[in-house]
Design a protein around this motif. Structure first.
Motif, PDB file in Angstrom:
ATOM      1  N   PHE A   1     -65.365  -0.863 -75.547  1.00 24.58           N
ATOM      2  CA  PHE A   1     -66.750  -1.167 -75.895  1.00 24.58           C
ATOM      3  C   PHE A   1     -67.685  -0.100 -75.346  1.00 24.58           C
ATOM      4  N   THR A   2     -68.655   0.296 -76.173  1.00 25.49           N
ATOM      5  CA  THR A   2     -69.578   1.367 -75.797  1.00 25.49           C
ATOM      6  C   THR A   2     -71.001   0.872 -75.570  1.00 25.49           C
ATOM      7  N   ALA A   3     -71.246  -0.413 -75.763  1.00 21.72           N
ATOM      8  CA  ALA A   3     -72.603  -0.939 -75.585  1.00 21.72           C
ATOM      9  C   ALA A   3     -72.569  -2.464 -75.497  1.00 21.72           C
ATOM     10  N   ASP A   4     -73.596  -3.008 -74.821  1.00 20.57           N
ATOM     11  CA  ASP A   4     -73.886  -4.441 -74.898  1.00 20.57           C
ATOM     12  C   ASP A   4     -72.790  -5.323 -74.310  1.00 20.57           C
ATOM     13  N   VAL A   5     -72.099  -4.846 -73.276  1.00 24.02           N
ATOM     14  CA  VAL A   5     -71.044  -5.632 -72.625  1.00 24.02           C
ATOM     15  C   VAL A   5     -71.204  -5.506 -71.108  1.00 24.02           C
ATOM     16  N   PRO A   6     -70.515  -6.357 -70.331  1.00 21.08           N
ATOM     17  CA  PRO A   6     -70.588  -6.243 -68.876  1.00 21.08           C
ATOM     18  C   PRO A   6     -70.165  -4.856 -68.389  1.00 21.08           C
ATOM     19  N   GLU A   7     -70.722  -4.462 -67.260  1.00 17.78           N
ATOM     20  CA  GLU A   7     -70.508  -3.114 -66.721  1.00 17.78           C
ATOM     21  C   GLU A   7     -69.028  -2.790 -66.539  1.00 17.78           C
TER      22      GLU A   7
ATOM     23  N   ASP B   1     -68.065  11.212 -72.503  1.00 12.11           N
ATOM     24  CA  ASP B   1     -67.068  11.493 -71.473  1.00 12.11           C
ATOM     25  C   ASP B   1     -66.310  10.229 -71.096  1.00 12.11           C
ATOM     26  N   ASP B   2     -67.017   9.111 -70.984  1.00 11.47           N
ATOM     27  CA  ASP B   2     -66.368   7.835 -70.677  1.00 11.47           C
ATOM     28  C   ASP B   2     -65.323   7.481 -71.738  1.00 11.47           C
ATOM     29  N   VAL B   3     -65.734   7.601 -73.002  1.00 15.19           N
ATOM     30  CA  VAL B   3     -64.841   7.235 -74.102  1.00 15.19           C
ATOM     31  C   VAL B   3     -63.619   8.142 -74.129  1.00 15.19           C
ATOM     32  N   ALA B   4     -63.839   9.452 -74.005  1.00 12.77           N
ATOM     33  CA  ALA B   4     -62.718  10.396 -74.036  1.00 12.77           C
ATOM     34  C   ALA B   4     -61.773  10.156 -72.866  1.00 12.77           C
ATOM     35  N   ARG B   5     -62.328   9.886 -71.682  1.00  9.64           N
ATOM     36  CA  ARG B   5     -61.486   9.614 -70.510  1.00  9.64           C
ATOM     37  C   ARG B   5     -60.618   8.389 -70.756  1.00  9.64           C
TER      38      ARG B   5
ATOM     39  N   ARG C   1     -69.377   9.330 -82.090  1.00 11.78           N
ATOM     40  CA  ARG C   1     -68.775   9.497 -80.766  1.00 11.78           C
ATOM     41  C   ARG C   1     -67.314   9.056 -80.783  1.00 11.78           C
ATOM     42  N   ALA C   2     -67.029   7.932 -81.416  1.00 14.05           N
ATOM     43  CA  ALA C   2     -65.663   7.419 -81.440  1.00 14.05           C
ATOM     44  C   ALA C   2     -64.720   8.373 -82.162  1.00 14.05           C
TER      45      ALA C   2
ATOM     46  N   ALA D   1     -60.673  12.692 -82.029  1.00 14.70           N
ATOM     47  CA  ALA D   1     -60.236  14.026 -82.486  1.00 14.70           C
ATOM     48  C   ALA D   1     -59.819  14.913 -81.324  1.00 14.70           C
ATOM     49  N   VAL D   2     -60.538  14.846 -80.220  1.00 11.33           N
ATOM     50  CA  VAL D   2     -60.221  15.742 -79.096  1.00 11.33           C
ATOM     51  C   VAL D   2     -59.118  15.200 -78.214  1.00 11.33           C
TER      52      VAL D   2
END
Length: 444
Positions: free
Chosen positions: A147-153, A161-165, A217-218, A223-224
């Motif tokens: 999840f990239t938004a609107d959820v608990p921390e 960077d978060d998503v790629a990691r 972003r996704a 891709a990378v």
């Protein structure tokens, strides 16, 4: 000799139509035989003038168990699925607690045993504590959800960077990562700027640009990193345009929902809380663009995002439209909603099977067993009579939500029989053989 032989129907697979009789033994389809060819069976089902479809696979549903069972539970949700021709439900991990560890996933699977009326595949959430991943992979969930938004921390991946990691954490893993596209910075800014609490404010807080940026972003992160991803319910013209331009850059698929193909933000004026969900409904232009994308083959999967709430929760007064619990039921009407699109000529019956059976089965690791009528596959079969019509009615809904936003809609076909692994579980909209479902796991 077959245990069951279904005679006289036209088989519908994603590749097209075929006139064959279907022989079933041991829960699997064992043979497709020429119409009328001599064959013995313990039970013969007369399906003349009907269509045979593979059982639908709903890739996005919230069965609400554990922890939220006043909204839905495994039994009520899969009852709705069975009546709607959904023989495999892929359950999202956002219950209470969220399904973030191997222990939580194992517990959830154990809770479902003996209580589900159709097969259920379970999805696990990607936590910021990535050390949970190896043991979760051992249990073969059908996907991991990021999840990239609107959820608990603890579950928020708000930057590229978060998503790629997170995606690199699944390097060499045979799995799929579902990504709900969003932009936390836009959500935060909207919340601070607009306190009006109106429908318009809610729409403004989650604009199409947030969805489009989340899609970009996704796909770029996939891709990378080389990850396999599935983008969750898109519903805007801008999002569809971004998807169409970037989709070939990665191993990526995308879904939308029936409600996004029929309803616009204008419908909030008449249905209000019944239609409130996230992402919010868009303009009629967005709906038309999404339908055009579906017709052009740019959408891979249609799933319900079945997310019921107790009737009292939806009916309660709220200071802000945004505060109304988001989500609506969908499992029981998925087939009927898709048949409505067939009635309108936007898609064909093979398209329906591609979008709601074959593609979700293949994408979520069930493609060797589910999603088509062929020898060796699970005998999950729907008999649909095109000579009879069916009408969606709130009074007939068995989900604990007790309504459908499609109430009163009529389609030019009727689901008469549902078979799960060769056993007839539904006849004429009555569950006749309950609790035949099993938890299913991702296969290589």
């Amino acid at each position: 000799m077959f245990e069951t032989l279904i005679r006289g129907a036209t088989i519908v697979n994603a590749e097209g139509l075929d006139r064959r009789d279907v022989g079933i033994t041991g829960g699997r389809i064992t043979a497709l035989v020429a119409p009328g060819e001599a064959a013995e069976a313990g039970t013969v089902v007369d399906a003349r003038s009907c269509f045979l479809l593979p059982g639908l696979v709903d890739a996005h549903a919230h069965l609400r168990e554990p922890g939220l069972t006043h909204k839905e539970d495994f039994s009520s949700g899969t009852h709705a699925a069975a009546l709607g021709g959904v023989t495999t439900v892929l359950d999202m991990p956002t219950d209470e607690p969220w399904t973030a560890t191997a222990e939580q996933l194992a517990d959830k699977m154990a809770m479902a045993e003996g209580r589900i009326h159709v097969d259920v595949g379970f999805q696990a959430v990607v936590s910021r504590d990535l050390s949970f991943t190896p043991r979760l992979l051992e249990l073969a969930p059908v996907s991991f959800e990021l999840f990239t938004a609107d959820v608990p921390e603890a579950f928020l991946f708000s930057t590229f960077d978060d998503v790629a990691r997170a995606l690199r954490n699944f390097d060499q893993a045979d799995t799929l990562i579902g990504i709900s596209p969003g932009d936390q910075s836009i959500l935060t800014g909207s919340s601070e700027r607009n306190k009006a609490g109106t429908i318009a404010a809610f729409l403004d807080s989650r604009p199409p640009s947030a969805e489009a940026g989340g899609i970009a972003r996704a796909v770029l992160a996939a891709a990378v990193t080389g990850a396999r991803i599935h983008v969750r319910q898109i519903n805007s013209e801008l999002g569809a345009k971004v998807w169409s331009r970037l989709r070939d850059m990665a191993d990526a698929s995308v879904e939308t929902t029936p409600q996004n193909l029929f309803f616009s933000a204008d419908d909030y004026e008449t249905q209000g809380a019944r239609l409130k969900g996230s992402p919010p409904l868009r303009s009629r232009r967005d709906v038309d663009a999404l339908r055009a994308a579906l017709g052009a083959g740019l959408i891979d999967i249609v799933a319900t995002d079945h997310a019921p709430h107790a009737p009292a929760e939806k009916a309660a007064p709220y200071a802000s439209f945004a505060d109304i619990p988001g989500g609506m039921p969908g499992l029981q009407i998925l087939l009927q909603a898709m048949l409505k699109l067939v009635d309108e000529g936007l898609i064909t019956l093979p398209d329906l099977v591609r979008l709601c059976a074959r593609n979700p089965a293949e994408r979520f690791g069930l493609g060797k067993r589910k999603g088509r009528i062929a020898a060796g596959y699970d005998a999950d079969v729907l008999i649909v009579n095109p000579r009879q019509s069916s009408t969606i009615a709130d009074a007939d809904q068995v989900s604990r939500a007790a309504y459908s936003p499609f109430n009163g809609w009529t389609v030019k076909a009727r689901l008469t029989n549902v078979f799960l692994r060769g056993k007839e579980i539904v006849r004429d909209q009555v569950l006749i053989d309950p609790a035949q479902g099993k938890p299913v796991r991702r296969e290589s």
